[in-house]
Design a protein around this motif. Structure first.
Motif, short mmCIF file in Angstrom:
data_model
loop_
_atom_site.label_atom_id
_atom_site.label_comp_id
_atom_site.label_asym_id
_atom_site.label_seq_id
_atom_site.Cartn_x
_atom_site.Cartn_y
_atom_site.Cartn_z
N LEU A 41 0.83 -1.21 0.00
CA LEU A 41 0.00 0.00 0.00
C LEU A 41 0.87 1.26 0.00
CD1 LEU A 41 -2.75 -1.05 2.57
CD2 LEU A 41 -3.11 -0.58 0.14
N SER A 42 1.93 1.26 0.79
CA SER A 42 2.81 2.43 0.85
C SER A 42 3.52 2.64 -0.48
CB SER A 42 3.84 2.26 1.97
OG SER A 42 3.20 2.16 3.23
N ASN A 43 3.93 1.55 -1.13
CA ASN A 43 4.55 1.68 -2.46
C ASN A 43 3.59 2.27 -3.46
OD1 ASN A 43 6.98 0.54 -1.58
ND2 ASN A 43 6.31 -1.53 -2.06
N MET A 44 2.31 1.91 -3.36
CA MET A 44 1.31 2.47 -4.26
C MET A 44 1.18 3.98 -4.08
SD MET A 44 -0.17 0.04 -6.14
CE MET A 44 -0.28 -1.76 -6.19
N THR A 45 1.00 4.42 -2.84
CA THR A 45 0.80 5.86 -2.62
C THR A 45 2.08 6.64 -2.88
OG1 THR A 45 -0.14 7.49 -1.09
CG2 THR A 45 1.31 5.84 -0.13
N ASN A 46 3.25 6.06 -2.56
CA ASN A 46 4.52 6.73 -2.84
C ASN A 46 4.79 6.85 -4.33
OD1 ASN A 46 5.12 7.10 -0.11
ND2 ASN A 46 6.22 5.16 0.05
N VAL A 127 7.70 -7.86 1.76
CA VAL A 127 8.28 -6.71 2.44
C VAL A 127 9.34 -6.12 1.53
CG1 VAL A 127 9.62 -5.97 4.45
CG2 VAL A 127 7.83 -7.70 4.71
N TYR A 128 9.08 -4.91 1.04
CA TYR A 128 9.99 -4.26 0.09
C TYR A 128 9.57 -2.81 -0.11
CZ TYR A 128 6.20 -4.70 -3.35
OH TYR A 128 5.00 -4.60 -4.01
N LYS A 129 10.43 -2.05 -0.78
CA LYS A 129 10.10 -0.69 -1.22
C LYS A 129 10.38 -0.60 -2.71
CE LYS A 129 11.51 2.84 1.35
NZ LYS A 129 12.37 3.67 2.25
N MET A 130 9.45 0.01 -3.44
CA MET A 130 9.63 0.12 -4.88
C MET A 130 8.89 1.33 -5.42
SD MET A 130 8.69 -2.58 -7.93
CE MET A 130 10.13 -3.57 -7.64
N ASP A 131 9.52 1.99 -6.38
CA ASP A 131 8.88 3.07 -7.12
C ASP A 131 8.26 2.46 -8.38
OD1 ASP A 131 8.05 5.30 -8.47
OD2 ASP A 131 9.96 6.36 -8.38
N TYR A 132 6.95 2.28 -8.35
CA TYR A 132 6.28 1.66 -9.50
C TYR A 132 6.32 2.55 -10.74
CZ TYR A 132 4.31 -1.56 -6.02
OH TYR A 132 4.15 -2.48 -5.02
N ALA A 133 6.59 3.85 -10.56
CA ALA A 133 6.69 4.74 -11.71
C ALA A 133 7.88 4.35 -12.59
CB ALA A 133 6.81 6.19 -11.25
N PHE A 263 14.02 1.17 5.72
CA PHE A 263 12.56 1.23 5.78
C PHE A 263 12.05 2.38 6.65
CE2 PHE A 263 12.97 -3.22 4.39
CZ PHE A 263 12.03 -3.24 3.38
N PHE A 264 12.70 2.69 7.74
CA PHE A 264 12.16 3.65 8.70
C PHE A 264 12.63 5.08 8.47
CE2 PHE A 264 11.93 0.03 12.04
CZ PHE A 264 10.85 -0.51 11.36
N ARG A 265 13.84 5.26 7.92
CA ARG A 265 14.40 6.61 7.83
C ARG A 265 14.56 7.12 6.41
NH1 ARG A 265 19.11 6.81 12.57
NH2 ARG A 265 17.69 6.35 14.33
N ASP A 266 14.93 6.23 5.48
CA ASP A 266 15.13 6.66 4.10
C ASP A 266 13.80 7.00 3.45
OD1 ASP A 266 17.74 6.13 4.60
OD2 ASP A 266 17.89 4.37 3.29
N TYR A 267 13.78 8.09 2.70
CA TYR A 267 12.58 8.50 1.98
C TYR A 267 12.40 7.62 0.74
CZ TYR A 267 9.30 11.46 -0.55
OH TYR A 267 8.20 11.93 -1.24
N PRO A 268 11.16 7.27 0.37
CA PRO A 268 9.90 7.54 1.08
C PRO A 268 9.66 6.53 2.20
CG PRO A 268 9.44 6.37 -0.95
CD PRO A 268 10.93 6.60 -0.93
N GLY A 269 8.70 6.83 3.06
CA GLY A 269 8.46 6.00 4.23
C GLY A 269 7.43 4.91 3.99
N ILE A 270 7.23 4.10 5.01
CA ILE A 270 6.19 3.07 5.03
C ILE A 270 5.13 3.50 6.04
CG2 ILE A 270 5.68 0.63 5.43
CD1 ILE A 270 7.47 1.11 3.04
N TYR A 271 3.86 3.41 5.64
CA TYR A 271 2.77 3.92 6.46
C TYR A 271 1.88 2.78 6.95
CZ TYR A 271 4.40 7.59 3.35
OH TYR A 271 5.20 8.42 2.63
#
Length: 372
Positions: A41-46, A127-133, A263-271
């Motif tokens: 969800l956070s990856n989507m909004t980010n 569990v991951y972070k990704m810029d879908y753009a 995950f906690f400090r680097d932008y963008p964050g997880i909500y």
């Protein structure tokens, strides 16, 4: 962004043992404060995706409660929003989702009513972070019909429980095997796909007419030689929660400073959905080393290399090591817990001893907390 999001959150996993008997895997607590679906969800909004659909089914009570307000992920807006779909009684019949493709098929009206040209499909248990753009930009650049996010796994990881792929020099997928008996590649599919919306509708309608229900087997594998399917490799952190061992290892990774910072400090964050709790309380004489302690906890005794989730109570003279204590667990005095996962809302009576020398032990105790 010119895409809508679909999060597949309806499946169960027998490899999660007792942990998935109370909740969907996508609702599993992670890193002391989050749920596993929060990352998708956070990856989507980010990525500035404004319209997201979540397909739930198995043990969806706690997951639906978690998704009851969309404001935490900034989906409370006039255009777009967060939509939660569950199997429903229809004139054509009453069927559970029979697979990932069938889940999309039963909600095709949602896809038809959207206007964005592309769809990002992802699972909710990673569990991951990704810029879908950037993923969509790659998809358009390659003129791909379907783009599959993939990752090279180390030799120590058993890739036979994933979908494995092999690509040519141009990153076009030439071979796709879903959970092969013998893996011939260490490159796995991360369960994240990009496809044009109209093409997805066409493929799903065809699969439905032929009574085919799985997105991977009946679309990706079946059309890999007829469609332009490319792989998009990622090098960043990614973990799938599909077994007790995966869940334990993923949570333990958050004890590493580089993972926490990522995950906690680097932008963008997880909500996530915010729960108002007081800060953790450490009573006199406690000894806490390399552990993650969440809000609302009361700590006595010794805690080493462990994660203590929200609202947990650790009694006097307790020894907790290499363990995960989930939400609202009460651990009585003089207890020893090592190499364990203690299920949420459990009560461990005083003087209990749980230790697993080979692997991870899941502890489920429903004892009455207060007795005469």
């Amino acid at each position: 962004m010119r895409a809508i999001g679909i999060i597949l959150a309806g499946g169960s996993s027998s490899r999660m043992q007792e942990l998935s008997k109370r909740r969907a895997v996508c609702a599993m607590p992670v890193a002391g404060f989050y749920r596993s679906i929060d990352f998708a969800l956070s990856n989507m909004t980010n990525s500035h995706i404004q319209t997201v659909a979540v397909f739930t089914q198995y043990n969806a009570g706690s997951l639906n409660t978690h998704l009851s307000s969309s404001k935490w992920w900034d989906f409370g807006r006039k255009q777009g929003g967060l939509y939660v779909f569950t199997p429903a009684v229809k004139a054509s019949g009453n069927l559970w989702y029979r697979g990932t493709a069938d889940a999309i098929a039963q909600n095709l009206e949602f896809l038809r009513s959207c206007h964005e040209p592309y769809v990002i499909i992802t699972s909710g248990d990673c569990v991951y972070k990704m810029d879908y753009a950037k993923l969509l930009e790659y998809h358009i650049q390659k003129q791909s019909d379907i783009t599959v996010v993939c990752k090279d796994m180390p030799a120590s990881i058993d890739t036979e429980r994933f979908g494995t792929i092999r690509m040519n020099e141009e990153s076009r997928i030439e071979e796709f095997e879903e959970k092969p008996v013998v893996s011939r590649s260490n490159t796995i599919s991360c369960g994240i796909y990009v496809i044009r919306r109209r093409q997805l509708i066409e493929l799903i309608e065809r699969a439905e007419a032929e009574e085919r229900y799985d997105f991977v087997r009946d679309i990706l594998v079946r059309y890999k030689d007829m469609k332009r399917i490319y792989g998009y490799k990622i090098k960043e952190y990614w973990n799938n929660i599909a077994s007790v061992e995966d869940y334990y290892r993923t949570n333990m990774d958050f004890l590493k400073p580089e993972v926490r910072n990522y995950f906690f400090r680097d932008y963008p964050g997880i909500y996530t959905k915010v729960v108002d709790l007081p800060p953790a309380k450490y009573n006199v004489g406690v000894n806490v080393k390399n552990s993650l302690i969440s809000s609302g906890c009361i700590i006595n005794g010794t805690v080493e290399d462990s994660l203590i989730f929200k609202g947990a109570f650790i009694g006097n003279n307790c020894y907790i090591k290499n363990s995960i204590i989930l939400n609202d667990v009460y651990i009585g005095d003089n207890s020893h817990i090592e190499n364990c996962i203690v299920e949420s809302h459990g009560t461990i009576q005083a003087n209990s001893y749980y230790k697993e020398d080979n692997g991870i032990k899941v502890v489920v105790e429903n004892n009455e907390r207060y007795v005469l």
